[in-house]
Scaffold this active site. Structure first.
Site, mmCIF file in Angstrom:
data_model
loop_
_atom_site.group_PDB
_atom_site.id
_atom_site.type_symbol
_atom_site.label_atom_id
_atom_site.label_comp_id
_atom_site.label_asym_id
_atom_site.label_seq_id
_atom_site.Cartn_x
_atom_site.Cartn_y
_atom_site.Cartn_z
ATOM 1 C CE1 TYR A 131 0.445 9.966 -8.291
ATOM 2 C CE2 TYR A 131 -0.742 7.990 -8.596
ATOM 3 C CZ TYR A 131 -0.702 9.220 -8.182
ATOM 4 O OH TYR A 131 -1.450 9.489 -7.341
ATOM 5 C CE LYS A 171 -4.781 11.837 -6.820
ATOM 6 N NZ LYS A 171 -3.713 11.095 -6.279
HETATM 7 P P1 FBP Z 1 -3.815 7.517 -1.996
HETATM 8 O O1 FBP Z 1 -3.988 9.029 -1.326
HETATM 9 O O2 FBP Z 1 -4.562 6.667 -0.985
HETATM 10 O O3 FBP Z 1 -2.310 7.193 -2.320
HETATM 11 O O4 FBP Z 1 -4.711 7.773 -3.199
HETATM 12 C C1 FBP Z 1 -3.970 8.459 -4.076
HETATM 13 C C2 FBP Z 1 -3.888 7.721 -5.562
HETATM 14 O O5 FBP Z 1 -3.520 8.563 -6.447
HETATM 15 C C3 FBP Z 1 -4.996 6.946 -5.846
HETATM 16 O O6 FBP Z 1 -5.924 7.626 -6.609
HETATM 17 C C4 FBP Z 1 -4.430 5.586 -6.667
HETATM 18 O O7 FBP Z 1 -5.211 4.590 -6.322
HETATM 19 C C5 FBP Z 1 -3.213 5.598 -5.689
HETATM 20 O O8 FBP Z 1 -2.785 6.876 -5.027
HETATM 21 C C6 FBP Z 1 -2.087 4.919 -6.305
HETATM 22 O O9 FBP Z 1 -1.119 4.628 -5.530
HETATM 23 P P2 FBP Z 1 0.133 3.890 -5.861
HETATM 24 O O10 FBP Z 1 1.150 5.067 -5.858
HETATM 25 O O11 FBP Z 1 0.417 2.821 -4.819
HETATM 26 O O12 FBP Z 1 -0.082 2.989 -7.317
#
Ligand code: FBP
Length: 254
Positions: free
Chosen positions: A137, A168
């Site tokens: 991310y 992911k």
């Molecule tokens: P969601 O489908 O609810 O977004 O979950 C996927 C995920 O990667 C989770 O594993 C993690 O807790 C969340 O998204 C992280 O969310 P953010 O981008 O708000 O930190």
């Protein structure tokens, strides 16, 4: 990797938001209970479920392959994000994990901490024959738009180069730009990340169709499933798209 893929595709249910976001806005009386999620994972025929170690230890029932998230952070600190190890590969294996997950905030001023830890995690996981999935991310002051095609493709490529078996990543919003991210990931498999619950089921399922059409292996999703009034109906639509190559099933809205 094959342990949580079916016909080469994956449909993972993620439930680490209680730690990552806090047990408030995301949850209601039903989905605050991890047993509810374990049940959705099994009845919804997910190919894997993702938990942190505490939930895995107390609620995992072996009905769906387990992926243990090895690092985490809360939403309380402000500033440049960093997520560090809370569980070892060894412990994940003792809990029954068939894979491990690790989040990297690419672009954060603290990215080096996570790059180094993921490097170690990935080596240990591979020594034990376990796949390592990198949640990548892009985030922090340096990242203006975390779903911009070039930044999502960068995340995918960084994952490949770091040795992630799967990355992911967030959806770019369009099939063509996501296709480039899938190409950039090379032989690392690509899982689309879910995000906050979309305004309608249809808009969420359109994203999933777009990602699959672009060559994704599947998705790892949480809120769009377990916040739904009918998670098993969403799961059925996801199975249609992921395994049967159909476009969006006609689902009534919540
Ligand atoms: P969601 O489908 O609810 O977004 O979950 C996927 C995920 O990667 C989770 O594993 C993690 O807790 C969340 O998204 C992280 O969310 P953010 O981008 O708000 O930190």
């Amino acid at each position: 990797m094959n342990s949580f893929l079916r016909e080469g595709k994956g449909m993972l249910l993620a439930y680490d938001q209680g730690f990552e976001h806090g047990p408030s806005a995301d949850f209601n009386d039903q989905n605050i209970d991890p047993s509810y999620i374990m049940d959705i994972a099994a009845k919804g025929d997910f190919t894997g479920v993702v938990f942190h170690k505490g939930i895995a230890e107390k609620y995992y029932n072996g009905k769906v392959p387990l992926i243990v998230k090895l690092n985490g952070k809360t939403s309380l600190p402000k500033g440049e994000p960093v997520s560090t190890l809370v569980c070892s590969v060894e412990e994940a294996i003792s809990l029954g994990a068939k894979g491990v997950g690790y989040t990297i905030y690419l672009g954060s001023a603290n990215e080096s901490v996570m790059l180094e830890e993921f490097g170690q995690v990935e080596e240990e996981a591979h020594e034990e024959g376990l796949p390592a999935i990198a949640w990548i991310y892009p985030r922090g002051e340096a990242v203006k738009n975390d779903t911009a095609p070039e930044i999502v493709a960068y995340a995918a490529r960084a994952g490949l180069e770091m040795g992630a078996d799967a990355v992911k990543i967030k959806y770019t919003g369009a099939t063509d730009s996501f296709r480039w991210a899938v190409k950039a990931a090379g032989l690392s498999k690509v899982f689309m990340s879910g995000g906050p619950k979309a305004p309608t089921d249809e808009s969420f399922l359109t994203q999933v169709s777009g990602a699959m059409e672009a060559g994704a292996t599947g998705l790892a999703v949480g809120r769009n499933v377990w916040q739904s009034a009918d998670p098993l109906r969403i799961a059925a639509s996801l199975r249609d798209i992921i395994f049967r190559n159909s476009s969006i099933r006609n689902t009534p809205q919540d």
